[in-house]
Each structure stands twice: as C-alpha cells, then as structure tokens.
Motif scaffolding. Structure first.
Motif, PDB file in Angstrom:
ATOM      1  N   THR A  73     -99.878   5.447  17.522  1.00 23.89           N
ATOM      2  CA  THR A  73    -100.264   6.291  16.390  1.00 23.89           C
ATOM      3  C   THR A  73    -101.774   6.293  16.240  1.00 23.89           C
ATOM      4  O   THR A  73    -102.390   7.351  16.055  1.00 23.89           O
TER       5      THR A  73
ATOM      6  N   CYS B  60    -103.936   5.636  18.576  1.00 24.81           N
ATOM      7  CA  CYS B  60    -104.496   6.350  19.735  1.00 24.81           C
ATOM      8  C   CYS B  60    -104.414   7.855  19.537  1.00 24.81           C
ATOM      9  O   CYS B  60    -105.370   8.584  19.821  1.00 24.81           O
ATOM     10  N   ALA B  61    -103.267   8.326  19.053  1.00 22.37           N
ATOM     11  CA  ALA B  61    -103.098   9.766  18.832  1.00 22.37           C
ATOM     12  C   ALA B  61    -104.057  10.285  17.777  1.00 22.37           C
ATOM     13  O   ALA B  61    -104.517  11.427  17.847  1.00 22.37           O
TER      14      ALA B  61
ATOM     15  N   TRP C  49    -106.898  10.919  20.878  1.00 20.97           N
ATOM     16  CA  TRP C  49    -106.320  12.169  21.353  1.00 20.97           C
ATOM     17  C   TRP C  49    -106.413  13.279  20.327  1.00 20.97           C
ATOM     18  O   TRP C  49    -106.351  14.439  20.687  1.00 20.97           O
TER      19      TRP C  49
ATOM     20  N   LYS D  99    -104.241  14.401  18.153  1.00 25.41           N
ATOM     21  CA  LYS D  99    -103.031  15.223  18.197  1.00 25.41           C
ATOM     22  C   LYS D  99    -102.159  14.899  16.991  1.00 25.41           C
ATOM     23  O   LYS D  99    -101.520  13.855  16.934  1.00 25.41           O
TER      24      LYS D  99
ATOM     25  N   LEU E 172     -98.241  14.654  17.784  1.00 24.36           N
ATOM     26  CA  LEU E 172     -97.907  13.414  18.470  1.00 24.36           C
ATOM     27  C   LEU E 172     -97.970  12.228  17.502  1.00 24.36           C
ATOM     28  O   LEU E 172     -97.115  11.337  17.543  1.00 24.36           O
ATOM     29  N   ALA E 173     -98.949  12.246  16.617  1.00 20.77           N
ATOM     30  CA  ALA E 173     -99.065  11.181  15.618  1.00 20.77           C
ATOM     31  C   ALA E 173     -97.849  11.169  14.692  1.00 20.77           C
ATOM     32  O   ALA E 173     -97.335  10.101  14.349  1.00 20.77           O
TER      33      ALA E 173
END
Length: 160
Positions: A112, A114-115, A119, A121, A124-125
């Motif tokens: 989470t 990282c997203a 990223w 996003k 995605l999160a």
C-alpha cells in the motif's frame, strides 16, 4: 539509602527489568479491561483506515491516506497487545494458524505504501487496502475460539 546498601552488598535488583516485565505483562489488567481496550483500539484503527481511504480521493491526498491507513492498521494490529502481552503476541502472530494472515497484512501494508509513494496508483492502493483489511479481520478473529469456523460456515451457507 536502601538502594546504596543493596548495591554495595551485591544484592541490587534490576529495577529496569522489573519495569519492562510489568509493561510487557498483560496480566496486570483485568480481563474485561483488556477486552474493552482491545475493542477501543481496534475500532479506532478501523476508523483511521476508513478516514485514510476517504482522504485518498482528495487532491494530493495520497500521503495523508498512507499515514492514516498505516496508523489505523498499526492501532488495529496493536490492539491484540491488550489481549496478551506484546512478546506473547509476537510469538502467536507467527504461529501456523495466523502465519498467512500476518504475512498478508504486513505485505499489503508495505505494498500500500509502495502504491501510494512510489507508483502513485490509487486503484492499486485501494486493492491493497481491501486485502489488508480482510487479512486484519481474519487475523483478529483468530483470537476468538471457533470464530473462523463460524465465519466460514456463514459464508458457505450464504453462497449456497
């Protein structure tokens, strides 16, 4: 003066260890108090997680989302410290019955973040948030005898 006598006679007790043992020992609280604080801490963690998810859709809300969601899940995960001491909780987190849920929670927490931070996003999160929440719920009910069996039976009955 008594402390000086104990030091000089070699009978000094490690008071720091005693304090640590007291802090880490959950038995100093009554069972009903531990259950109440577990519920309060878990509910506040869920509330922070929901608030963090709502902040995700604000302009530049990704960082707020990450902070609130992380704090919420730490509070929810830490809530089980009230049911037992922290050291015992760590041992029990990695028992075979909770191992998969623990790994999924920790992995989804990292993914989470990282997203959100790398990223960037949102979709995605959100997926990682949902997976993390489900894993946290599954992990938490593992402390209630036969709760997992009841949940499985309820979903099996509803889906059939």
């Amino acid at each position: 003066m008594d402390k000086l006598r104990r030091v000089l006679s070699g009978r000094e007790e490690n008071e720091e260890l005693g304090l640590t043992a007291q802090v880490l020992d959950a038995s100093t609280l009554s069972y009903s108090t531990r259950v109440k604080w577990f519920l309060i801490c878990f509910a506040s963690g869920v509330l922070c997680s929901i608030l963090g998810t709502a902040l995700l859709f604000l302009p530049n809300g990704l960082k707020l989302f990450a902070v609130f969601y992380t704090l919420g899940n730490i509070a929810a995960l830490g809530s089980t410290c009230f049911l037992m001491g922290p050291l015992k909780q760590l041992k029990r987190m990695f028992e075979p019955t909770r191992l998969i849920a623990t790994i999924v929670v920790l992995l989804c927490l990292a993914l989470t973040l990282c997203a959100v931070f790398w990223w960037k996003k949102k979709g995605l999160a959100i997926i990682f948030c949902i997976l993390q929440f489900l894993a946290m719920t599954w992990y938490s009910i593992s402390y209630i005898p036969f709760a997992r069996d009841a949940v499985i039976k309820c979903f099996t009955t509803c889906l059939n």
